[in-house]
Design a protein around this motif. Structure first.
Motif, PDB file in Angstrom:
ATOM      1  N   CYS A 230       7.096 -11.247  88.856  1.00  0.00           N
ATOM      2  CA  CYS A 230       5.627 -11.226  88.807  1.00  0.00           C
ATOM      3  C   CYS A 230       4.991 -12.586  89.110  1.00  0.00           C
ATOM      4  O   CYS A 230       3.915 -12.644  89.706  1.00  0.00           O
ATOM      5  CB  CYS A 230       5.165 -10.741  87.437  1.00  0.00           C
ATOM      6  SG  CYS A 230       5.586  -9.019  87.104  1.00  0.00           S
TER       7      CYS A 230
ATOM      8  N   THR B  94       5.110  -9.669  82.353  1.00  0.00           N
ATOM      9  CA  THR B  94       4.122 -10.436  83.107  1.00  0.00           C
ATOM     10  C   THR B  94       4.675 -11.788  83.528  1.00  0.00           C
ATOM     11  O   THR B  94       4.376 -12.287  84.617  1.00  0.00           O
ATOM     12  CB  THR B  94       2.859 -10.637  82.253  1.00  0.00           C
ATOM     13  OG1 THR B  94       2.330  -9.369  81.888  1.00  0.00           O
ATOM     14  CG2 THR B  94       1.800 -11.413  83.017  1.00  0.00           C
TER      15      THR B  94
ATOM     16  N   GLN C 211      -1.293  -9.792  86.539  1.00  0.00           N
ATOM     17  CA  GLN C 211      -0.163 -10.031  87.428  1.00  0.00           C
ATOM     18  C   GLN C 211      -0.613 -10.451  88.822  1.00  0.00           C
ATOM     19  O   GLN C 211      -0.054 -11.382  89.414  1.00  0.00           O
ATOM     20  CB  GLN C 211       0.732  -8.790  87.490  1.00  0.00           C
ATOM     21  CG  GLN C 211       1.469  -8.511  86.190  1.00  0.00           C
ATOM     22  CD  GLN C 211       2.502  -7.402  86.321  1.00  0.00           C
ATOM     23  OE1 GLN C 211       2.770  -6.924  87.413  1.00  0.00           O
ATOM     24  NE2 GLN C 211       3.079  -6.992  85.208  1.00  0.00           N
TER      25      GLN C 211
END
Length: 332
Positions: A69, A64, A44
């Motif tokens: 992110c 993710t 991330q």
């Protein structure tokens, strides 16, 4: 094409293959950030500012890939053929384009499958282990190690029926080589379909009639445990199984049981449910299985110099084409 002419390209796994020299047409510019390896805990942070991501097998989950992110991410170029480690639904939802390197590893994968077949049918590893244990000297003959599941001498290519499950580019190449060796080739239709379609035969017929089955299909919810107890029960006793596709398509516990009980004559596996694989993660790799006609390789069927050249050419082509608004080899 993205919303910006300047891109941040992040490559997460360059240890598989070096990133090619990237040249973008005017007016596009870029910064390239490369990482040899990326621990899952750092994904991330490393993709937070990326607009373009180059990846191979690292898992990219919906979380993710969320806007929180990686808010700028617009394009993922996969330096591999398989995309099962990427949440494609999440990419589609956000409009992130994903391209892969389809066809890059066809020849080495096909050749690996055929070499695995010969290793199994001729029982090369068992013969080597028998000689290393001084069995030839002590017993005068090790022909018993080469006999198949029916306690007969090995059959040759002209008597083989190869079943291919998954008839993409790799499957077609395997079929071409097999036919050139004199084998009869059966191409399986989808498991749920028992009718003959375009010259293919039912999945069940391939299972029952083949003397060697090669798996070259993608992993998906529909193909998980495609080969398990029911399939091994229907295979011939002198049949072989070669899996160069993805781990999880073959039930590892069921395969070990089939080998141990001589339901099939041998198996070669290049992929595992959990990778990297070892004795603690796969029952197939435990020391007590050394007496089985089993070949394991560490996900190396794709590995060849030509694959590297293809990956590098395709990655560059993917990125340039996407920037120009004409993406190629699009998965989603």
């Amino acid at each position: 094409m993205g919303s910006s002419t300047h891109h941040t390209i992040v490559a997460l796994e360059t240890h598989f293959c070096p990133i090619p020299k990237i040249e973008l047409p005017s007016p596009f510019t870029f910064d390239l950030i490369e990482y040899d390896r990326t621990p899952i805990s750092e994904i991330q942070a490393r993709i937070a500012d990326a607009t373009i991501l180059i990846t191979t097998i690292i898992p990219l989950t919906a979380e993710t890939l969320s806007e929180e992110c990686c808010p700028r991410l617009e394009f993922i170029s996969v330096m591999a053929v398989g995309t099962d480690t990427i949440d494609l639904a999440a990419c589609k939802k956000r409009g992130i384009v994903v391209s892969n390197c389809s066809g890059a590893n066809v020849i080495p994968c096909a050749e690996h499958a055929i070499s695995s077949y010969f290793g199994l049918r001729r029982r090369l590893i068992l013969s080597y282990l028998g000689m290393r244990a001084n069995g030839w000297v002590e017993k005068g003959s090790l022909l018993s190690l080469v006999r198949d599941g029916d306690d007969k001498a090995p059959i040759t290519c002209s008597d083989e029926t190869m079943g291919i499950v998954g008839f993409g580019q790799i499957g077609k190449r395997v079929a071409l080589i097999a036919q050139s060796l004199g084998m009869k080739v059966l191409v399986a239709d989808r498991k749920a379909n028992h009718a003959i379609v375009d010259g293919r035969v039912s999945f069940r017929e391939v299972v029952k009639e083949s003397t060697i089955i090669v798996l070259t299909l993608p992993r998906s919810p529909e193909t998980m445990n495609l080969f398990s107890t029911a399939e091994f029960n229907e295979m011939r006793r002198h049949a072989l199984l070669v899996n160069i596709s993805r781990g999880g398509i073959v039930d590892e516990e069921a395969l070990l049981k089939a080998l141990r009980e001589k339901q099939i004559a041998g198996a070669a596996v290049d992929v595992f449910v959990k990778e990297p694989a070892g004795p603690e993660t796969s029952v197939l790799l435990r020391a007590e299985n050394e007496d089985l006609n089993f070949i394991a390789t560490p996900h190396t069927a794709w590995y060849a110099e030509q694959t590297f050249v293809n990956y590098q050419n395709m990655i560059h082509e993917d990125i340039v084409a996407w920037c120009l608004g004409k993406p190629v080899r699009v998965v989603v």
